[in-house]
Design a protein around this motif. Structure first.
Motif, PDB file in Angstrom:
ATOM      1  N   ALA A  18      11.651 -13.754 -14.104  1.00  0.00           N
ATOM      2  CA  ALA A  18      12.033 -12.525 -13.400  1.00  0.00           C
ATOM      3  C   ALA A  18      12.269 -12.770 -11.907  1.00  0.00           C
ATOM      4  O   ALA A  18      12.595 -11.840 -11.171  1.00  0.00           O
ATOM      5  CB  ALA A  18      10.956 -11.464 -13.588  1.00  0.00           C
ATOM      6  N   GLY A  19      12.072 -14.014 -11.468  1.00  0.00           N
ATOM      7  CA  GLY A  19      12.325 -14.335 -10.065  1.00  0.00           C
ATOM      8  C   GLY A  19      11.156 -14.097  -9.130  1.00  0.00           C
ATOM      9  O   GLY A  19      11.316 -14.132  -7.913  1.00  0.00           O
ATOM     10  N   THR A  20       9.977 -13.854  -9.694  1.00  0.00           N
ATOM     11  CA  THR A  20       8.778 -13.691  -8.872  1.00  0.00           C
ATOM     12  C   THR A  20       7.785 -14.797  -9.226  1.00  0.00           C
ATOM     13  O   THR A  20       7.891 -15.454 -10.260  1.00  0.00           O
ATOM     14  CB  THR A  20       8.138 -12.306  -9.072  1.00  0.00           C
ATOM     15  N   VAL A  21       6.800 -14.984  -8.372  1.00  0.00           N
ATOM     16  CA  VAL A  21       5.839 -16.068  -8.551  1.00  0.00           C
ATOM     17  C   VAL A  21       4.925 -15.781  -9.754  1.00  0.00           C
ATOM     18  O   VAL A  21       4.518 -14.644  -9.976  1.00  0.00           O
ATOM     19  CB  VAL A  21       5.016 -16.252  -7.255  1.00  0.00           C
ATOM     20  N   PHE A  22       4.606 -16.827 -10.508  1.00  0.00           N
ATOM     21  CA  PHE A  22       3.673 -16.730 -11.636  1.00  0.00           C
ATOM     22  C   PHE A  22       2.295 -16.293 -11.151  1.00  0.00           C
ATOM     23  O   PHE A  22       1.795 -16.780 -10.129  1.00  0.00           O
ATOM     24  CB  PHE A  22       3.505 -18.096 -12.312  1.00  0.00           C
ATOM     25  N   GLY A  23       1.664 -15.397 -11.900  1.00  0.00           N
ATOM     26  CA  GLY A  23       0.318 -14.937 -11.554  1.00  0.00           C
ATOM     27  C   GLY A  23      -0.697 -16.066 -11.553  1.00  0.00           C
ATOM     28  O   GLY A  23      -1.594 -16.112 -10.713  1.00  0.00           O
ATOM     29  N   GLY A  24      -0.570 -16.997 -12.476  1.00  0.00           N
ATOM     30  CA  GLY A  24      -1.483 -18.139 -12.536  1.00  0.00           C
ATOM     31  C   GLY A  24      -1.357 -19.035 -11.321  1.00  0.00           C
ATOM     32  O   GLY A  24      -2.346 -19.604 -10.852  1.00  0.00           O
ATOM     33  N   TRP A  25      -0.151 -19.144 -10.810  1.00  0.00           N
ATOM     34  CA  TRP A  25       0.087 -19.928  -9.590  1.00  0.00           C
ATOM     35  C   TRP A  25      -0.674 -19.292  -8.427  1.00  0.00           C
ATOM     36  O   TRP A  25      -1.311 -19.981  -7.632  1.00  0.00           O
ATOM     37  CB  TRP A  25       1.589 -19.976  -9.314  1.00  0.00           C
ATOM     38  N   VAL A  26      -0.604 -17.965  -8.349  1.00  0.00           N
ATOM     39  CA  VAL A  26      -1.291 -17.227  -7.281  1.00  0.00           C
ATOM     40  C   VAL A  26      -2.803 -17.443  -7.394  1.00  0.00           C
ATOM     41  O   VAL A  26      -3.473 -17.757  -6.404  1.00  0.00           O
ATOM     42  CB  VAL A  26      -0.955 -15.717  -7.340  1.00  0.00           C
ATOM     43  N   MET A  27      -3.341 -17.311  -8.616  1.00  0.00           N
ATOM     44  CA  MET A  27      -4.785 -17.494  -8.811  1.00  0.00           C
ATOM     45  C   MET A  27      -5.209 -18.909  -8.447  1.00  0.00           C
ATOM     46  O   MET A  27      -6.279 -19.107  -7.860  1.00  0.00           O
ATOM     47  CB  MET A  27      -5.177 -17.169 -10.252  1.00  0.00           C
ATOM     48  N   ALA A  28      -4.382 -19.893  -8.779  1.00  0.00           N
ATOM     49  CA  ALA A  28      -4.713 -21.282  -8.452  1.00  0.00           C
ATOM     50  C   ALA A  28      -4.787 -21.490  -6.937  1.00  0.00           C
ATOM     51  O   ALA A  28      -5.684 -22.185  -6.440  1.00  0.00           O
ATOM     52  CB  ALA A  28      -3.688 -22.232  -9.069  1.00  0.00           C
ATOM     53  N   LYS A  29      -3.860 -20.908  -6.197  1.00  0.00           N
ATOM     54  CA  LYS A  29      -3.890 -21.026  -4.731  1.00  0.00           C
ATOM     55  C   LYS A  29      -5.150 -20.357  -4.170  1.00  0.00           C
ATOM     56  O   LYS A  29      -5.793 -20.885  -3.252  1.00  0.00           O
ATOM     57  CB  LYS A  29      -2.645 -20.399  -4.100  1.00  0.00           C
ATOM     58  N   PHE A  56      -3.148  -7.444  -9.045  1.00  0.00           N
ATOM     59  CA  PHE A  56      -1.910  -7.735  -8.338  1.00  0.00           C
ATOM     60  C   PHE A  56      -1.317  -6.432  -7.824  1.00  0.00           C
ATOM     61  O   PHE A  56      -1.163  -5.476  -8.581  1.00  0.00           O
ATOM     62  CB  PHE A  56      -0.905  -8.440  -9.264  1.00  0.00           C
ATOM     63  N   LEU A  57      -0.988  -6.390  -6.543  1.00  0.00           N
ATOM     64  CA  LEU A  57      -0.464  -5.175  -5.927  1.00  0.00           C
ATOM     65  C   LEU A  57       1.053  -5.224  -5.741  1.00  0.00           C
ATOM     66  O   LEU A  57       1.721  -4.206  -5.848  1.00  0.00           O
ATOM     67  CB  LEU A  57      -1.139  -4.952  -4.569  1.00  0.00           C
ATOM     68  N   ARG A  58       1.575  -6.424  -5.432  1.00  0.00           N
ATOM     69  CA  ARG A  58       3.005  -6.589  -5.190  1.00  0.00           C
ATOM     70  C   ARG A  58       3.435  -7.986  -5.616  1.00  0.00           C
ATOM     71  O   ARG A  58       2.618  -8.894  -5.648  1.00  0.00           O
ATOM     72  CB  ARG A  58       3.317  -6.403  -3.703  1.00  0.00           C
ATOM     73  N   GLU A  96       4.603  -8.213   6.573  1.00  0.00           N
ATOM     74  CA  GLU A  96       3.430  -8.769   5.904  1.00  0.00           C
ATOM     75  C   GLU A  96       2.775  -7.700   5.058  1.00  0.00           C
ATOM     76  O   GLU A  96       2.701  -6.543   5.456  1.00  0.00           O
ATOM     77  CB  GLU A  96       2.435  -9.320   6.930  1.00  0.00           C
ATOM     78  N   PHE A  97       2.283  -8.122   3.880  1.00  0.00           N
ATOM     79  CA  PHE A  97       1.623  -7.193   2.973  1.00  0.00           C
ATOM     80  C   PHE A  97       0.648  -7.933   2.067  1.00  0.00           C
ATOM     81  O   PHE A  97       0.802  -9.122   1.810  1.00  0.00           O
ATOM     82  CB  PHE A  97       2.645  -6.418   2.138  1.00  0.00           C
ATOM     83  N   LYS A  98      -0.382  -7.192   1.629  1.00  0.00           N
ATOM     84  CA  LYS A  98      -1.361  -7.771   0.711  1.00  0.00           C
ATOM     85  C   LYS A  98      -0.763  -7.810  -0.682  1.00  0.00           C
ATOM     86  O   LYS A  98      -0.205  -6.826  -1.160  1.00  0.00           O
ATOM     87  CB  LYS A  98      -2.642  -6.951   0.689  1.00  0.00           C
ATOM     88  N   VAL A  99      -0.904  -8.954  -1.343  1.00  0.00           N
ATOM     89  CA  VAL A  99      -0.417  -9.123  -2.704  1.00  0.00           C
ATOM     90  C   VAL A  99      -1.557  -8.969  -3.698  1.00  0.00           C
ATOM     91  O   VAL A  99      -1.417  -8.326  -4.727  1.00  0.00           O
ATOM     92  CB  VAL A  99       0.255 -10.502  -2.883  1.00  0.00           C
ATOM     93  N   THR A 100      -2.702  -9.550  -3.383  1.00  0.00           N
ATOM     94  CA  THR A 100      -3.833  -9.496  -4.303  1.00  0.00           C
ATOM     95  C   THR A 100      -5.124  -9.825  -3.587  1.00  0.00           C
ATOM     96  O   THR A 100      -5.112 -10.320  -2.458  1.00  0.00           O
ATOM     97  CB  THR A 100      -3.624 -10.454  -5.503  1.00  0.00           C
ATOM     98  N   GLN A 101      -6.211  -9.558  -4.264  1.00  0.00           N
ATOM     99  CA  GLN A 101      -7.535  -9.909  -3.773  1.00  0.00           C
ATOM    100  C   GLN A 101      -8.444 -10.095  -4.971  1.00  0.00           C
ATOM    101  O   GLN A 101      -8.119  -9.653  -6.073  1.00  0.00           O
ATOM    102  CB  GLN A 101      -8.098  -8.835  -2.851  1.00  0.00           C
ATOM    103  N   GLY A 102      -9.557 -10.741  -4.761  1.00  0.00           N
ATOM    104  CA  GLY A 102     -10.516 -10.944  -5.836  1.00  0.00           C
ATOM    105  C   GLY A 102     -11.770 -11.592  -5.299  1.00  0.00           C
ATOM    106  O   GLY A 102     -11.829 -12.005  -4.134  1.00  0.00           O
ATOM    107  N   VAL A 103     -12.765 -11.683  -6.167  1.00  0.00           N
ATOM    108  CA  VAL A 103     -14.012 -12.351  -5.822  1.00  0.00           C
ATOM    109  C   VAL A 103     -14.162 -13.548  -6.759  1.00  0.00           C
ATOM    110  O   VAL A 103     -14.147 -13.398  -7.977  1.00  0.00           O
ATOM    111  CB  VAL A 103     -15.227 -11.404  -5.952  1.00  0.00           C
TER     112      VAL A 103
END
Length: 137
Positions: A18-29, A56-58, A96-103
């Motif tokens: 879909a042209g957006t970053v993989f969620g797993g890639w984001v979690m790995a970072k 995931f927010l955006r 700039e915007f928040k994409v995600t957060q977690g603990v």
């Protein structure tokens, strides 16, 4: 105390169909950034045991710059909770915007992978707020 632990740019290989970053890639970072924060607190290895409060927010797009901020939230007997927030700077308009957060929860381990007491592997030069957390415990 929140700090910048990782920064980078997204590239075409990071994108899904879909042209957006993989969620797993984001979690790995985010996991990598949290591990960098952990290394500033303890001398032993630590392993990720859980991730919570993650949403995931955006989306993130090709060429966007990501910044991962971390903060030690809690220190237990063998575990450390790290609050992680991923912010993106758009390549298109520099907003700039928040994409995600977690603990991310880590457990300190010895060379055999067995849990060890955080206090026994604490660095001598930890930030004052870390020392205060240990005093409250």
């Amino acid at each position: 105390m929140r700090q910048l632990s990782l920064k980078g740019r997204t590239f075409p290989a990071d994108l899904n169909h879909a042209g957006t970053v993989f969620g797993g890639w984001v979690m790995a970072k985010m996991d990598k950034a949290a591990s960098i924060q952990i290394e500033e607190v303890i001398t032993s290895p630590a392993v990720t045991v859980s991730v919570s409060n993650f949403s995931f927010l955006r989306p993130i797009h090709n060429g966007d710059v990501f910044m991962v901020y971390t903060k030690i939230n809690r220190i237990g007997k063998t575990s450390i909770d790290v609050g992680v927030e991923l912010i993106v700077r758009s390549r298109v308009d520099l907003s700039e915007f928040k994409v995600t957060q977690g603990v991310f929860t880590f457990v300190a381990v010895d060379a055999n992978g067995k849990p060890v007491q955080v206090r026994s592997v604490l660095r001598s030069c930890v930030a004052p707020y870390i020392k205060q957390m240990l005093e409250v415990e």
